[in-house]
Design a protein around this motif. Sequence first.
Motif, short mmCIF file in Angstrom:
data_model
loop_
_atom_site.label_atom_id
_atom_site.label_comp_id
_atom_site.label_asym_id
_atom_site.label_seq_id
_atom_site.Cartn_x
_atom_site.Cartn_y
_atom_site.Cartn_z
N ILE A 436 16.59 21.72 -13.16
CA ILE A 436 15.65 22.75 -13.57
C ILE A 436 16.24 24.13 -13.37
CG2 ILE A 436 13.33 23.65 -13.23
CD1 ILE A 436 13.46 20.81 -14.38
N ARG A 438 19.22 24.99 -13.51
CA ARG A 438 20.41 25.22 -14.33
C ARG A 438 20.10 25.59 -15.77
NH1 ARG A 438 25.27 23.21 -13.02
NH2 ARG A 438 25.57 22.32 -15.08
N ARG A 439 18.82 25.70 -16.11
CA ARG A 439 18.49 26.03 -17.49
C ARG A 439 19.12 27.35 -17.96
NH1 ARG A 439 12.14 24.07 -18.14
NH2 ARG A 439 12.58 21.84 -18.02
N SER A 443 21.64 27.75 -21.10
CA SER A 443 21.07 28.39 -22.29
C SER A 443 21.39 29.87 -22.43
CB SER A 443 19.55 28.21 -22.30
OG SER A 443 19.20 26.84 -22.31
N ASN A 457 23.86 24.48 -24.10
CA ASN A 457 22.75 23.67 -24.58
C ASN A 457 22.82 23.44 -26.08
OD1 ASN A 457 20.16 22.41 -24.81
ND2 ASN A 457 19.30 24.39 -25.33
N SER A 473 12.71 18.95 -21.67
CA SER A 473 12.38 20.05 -22.58
C SER A 473 11.61 19.49 -23.77
CB SER A 473 13.65 20.75 -23.07
OG SER A 473 13.33 21.77 -24.01
#
Length: 603
Positions: A436, A438-439, A443, A457, A473
Motif C-alpha cells: 500500500i 509503495r503506490r 505511480s 505501474n 486497485s
Amino acid sequence: MENPLPIAIDFPNQNIQIEFDAPQADEINANPTGDQSDSHRNGTIIPPHSLLPKPDAPPGLLKKSLSLPETFDSPASAIGKFFREKRNSVSEALKRISSLTKDDDGEEDLLVKEFNLDGVKVVKTLKQRSKELSGRISFFSRSNCRDSTAVRSFLRERNLSYVEINIDVYPGREKELRERTGGDSVPQLFFNEKLIGGLAALNSLRNGGTLEAKLEEILGTKCPDDAPAPPVYGFDEEGEVAVMDEMAEIVKVVRQRVPIQDRITKMKFVKNCFSGAELVEELIHQLDCGRKKAVEIGKQLGRRHFIHHVFGDNEFEDGNHFYRFLEHEPFIPKCFNFRGVVNDSEPKDAAAVSRRLTSIMSAIVESFGSDDRLKLDYLGISNSEEFRRYVNVAEDLQRVDLLTLSYDEKLAFFLNLHNSMAIHAVIRMGHPGGMIDRRPFFSDFMYVIGGHSYSLNSIRNGILRRNRRPPFSLIKPFSNGDNRLELSFGKVIELIHFGLWDATRGSPWIRFFRSEGIESELKKAAREYFERKDGVQVDLAKRKVYLPRIIKWYSADFCQEKQLPNWIINYLDASKAGLLTHLISDGGSVNIAYQDYDWSLNL
C-alpha cells in the motif's frame, strides 16, 4: 553488582564499542531515591524535556507507579548518574583506544582488540584494509561479459582496489583499447602501464604462484602518466554528434510567439494551451507560407511530439482545437528524464537507445552490486559517472517512436526500462515499505517516452499486462482512448513477472534482457526464481505446494489455481519436480499456499 545490564555505545566510524555494566531496572527501583527524604519521595515525577527521547519503562514499572504514591528517579536519570560515576573509567578507555590502531610494526591489526577497566569493557574491531599499493590496477571490460565478471570477482575477493573501464559506458575508450592491446577483446588487465592480458593470463599468474611477486614488482611504484586513465566524472569523451531536429528551430520561434493561455473547453479547465488556428497563423507569418503548408507543419510537430492535443483526441488540425507544447504537459514535473527543456535532437532509433541504456545499467549493476546481485550500493550508483551517463541517455527517450519496435524488441525495451527505472526511483524517491505504501513509488516516478508519461505501474500493468488492474486497485492504468494503448501487448505473457524487478528482496533477481532469445531468458528467470527458498517449496507430508506470492497477486495472468502445479513443474529443478510429480500422480489433492513477500530494500 549482581546480574549487570550491559549498556553499549557505538562509534561506527572507528568500529569501537564501549560496554558498561549498568545497574538493572530492579536495582534502580529497589532504592529509587537513595538517601532522599520521605517528603521528597512523596512528590510528583518530573518528566523529561519534551524534545528528549523518552525511554521505555521496564516491565511492571508503569503499574507500580500508578498504584503507589512513591516517586523515584527515572531509569534515564539513574543511567546518567551511573555514567557520571564512571567518567574516569570512560576517559581512560578512550585514551587507550588509540593504542589499538597499530601494532608494533606500525601496521593496523586485523583482529578484534578488547580490554577491561573497572566496570567498563571496550571492544575495537578494525576493518580489513585493501591491499596498499602505490600503483594502479585497471582493466577494460564490457557489460554482460562472463570473463570480465570473473576478473572483477577475483579482484574483489583479494580486496584489491581497481579501476574498471567499461567500453559500453565509455565507447570513446575503445580506440585506446585497440592501441594498447592490438585488438578489442575484453577483459584486458593492466598493472600500472604494463599489459597483463585477459582472464587466462591472470589465471596463469595465480596458478603459477607469481601473482604476488608481480604485484609487488610493478605496483610497488607510483603509477606513471602513460597508464590507462580512470574515467573522469562529468566529462564525455568525443563520440556521436547529436543532430538537431529540423523542426526544432521552428518550435523555438513559435514557442515564443504563439499565445499560451489557460482556457476552458468541453467543460474542463486546461492550462498552458493554444488553438490550432493560432499556431497556423504564427507559422504562416514566420515561414511566409500558405495555410495548407502551415497545417502540414503543425501535423509534423505533433508526430514528433513537440506538441499534443490537450486530451490526446486527434492529430493536429486548423481551428479551435487546443494543443500544448510537450514541456507544458501536466505530467512533466514527475518525469525524471526531463530536465527543464525538451530534447530537440533528431529522435534516435528506439531499439538503439534501449540497447545503450541497458548496457550502461548492466555495467552499473555489475560494478555496484554484489556478485549474486542480491545487494546494490545505491549511494555509490548515485555518485557514479556511469549513472550520470545513464540519465543523459535517458533523455533520448523523450520523443522516440516506439511503434518502430518489433514484438521482441518492445518486450525487451519495457522489461529493461522497468528495472532501470526502479533503480532510479530508489535513488530519487527513496524506498517505501509494503504494497500500500509503495503506490507513489510505482505511480508517481515517471519517464516521458515517445511524448507520453510512463510509470512503473503503467509499464507493468498497462503495457505488459494488457491494461489490467494492478493488485488492490479498481482502476486500470490507461483509460479508453489513451494513445498508449496502441503499444499494449495483445496477450499477457505470465513469465514477465519473473523478469520484472522492483528493488525488493522478495522480487526476482535484477536482470536485463536481449531481444534475441528473450523467451528463453524469461524461462531461465522463472527457473532461478522458483529455486529460491521464497520461490517454490513442496511439502509431501502436508501435500502442500508453496508458491511465490507474485502468482497470487497476478492470478489473472496465470492458469487456474488447481492447474498451477502442472504449469510450474516445467520450471523446477529435478528434485522439486520429482516431489511435485509424486503429489500430482497419486491422485490425491494438492493444496496450494503462498509464501510471504519480503518488501525490504536489497541493500
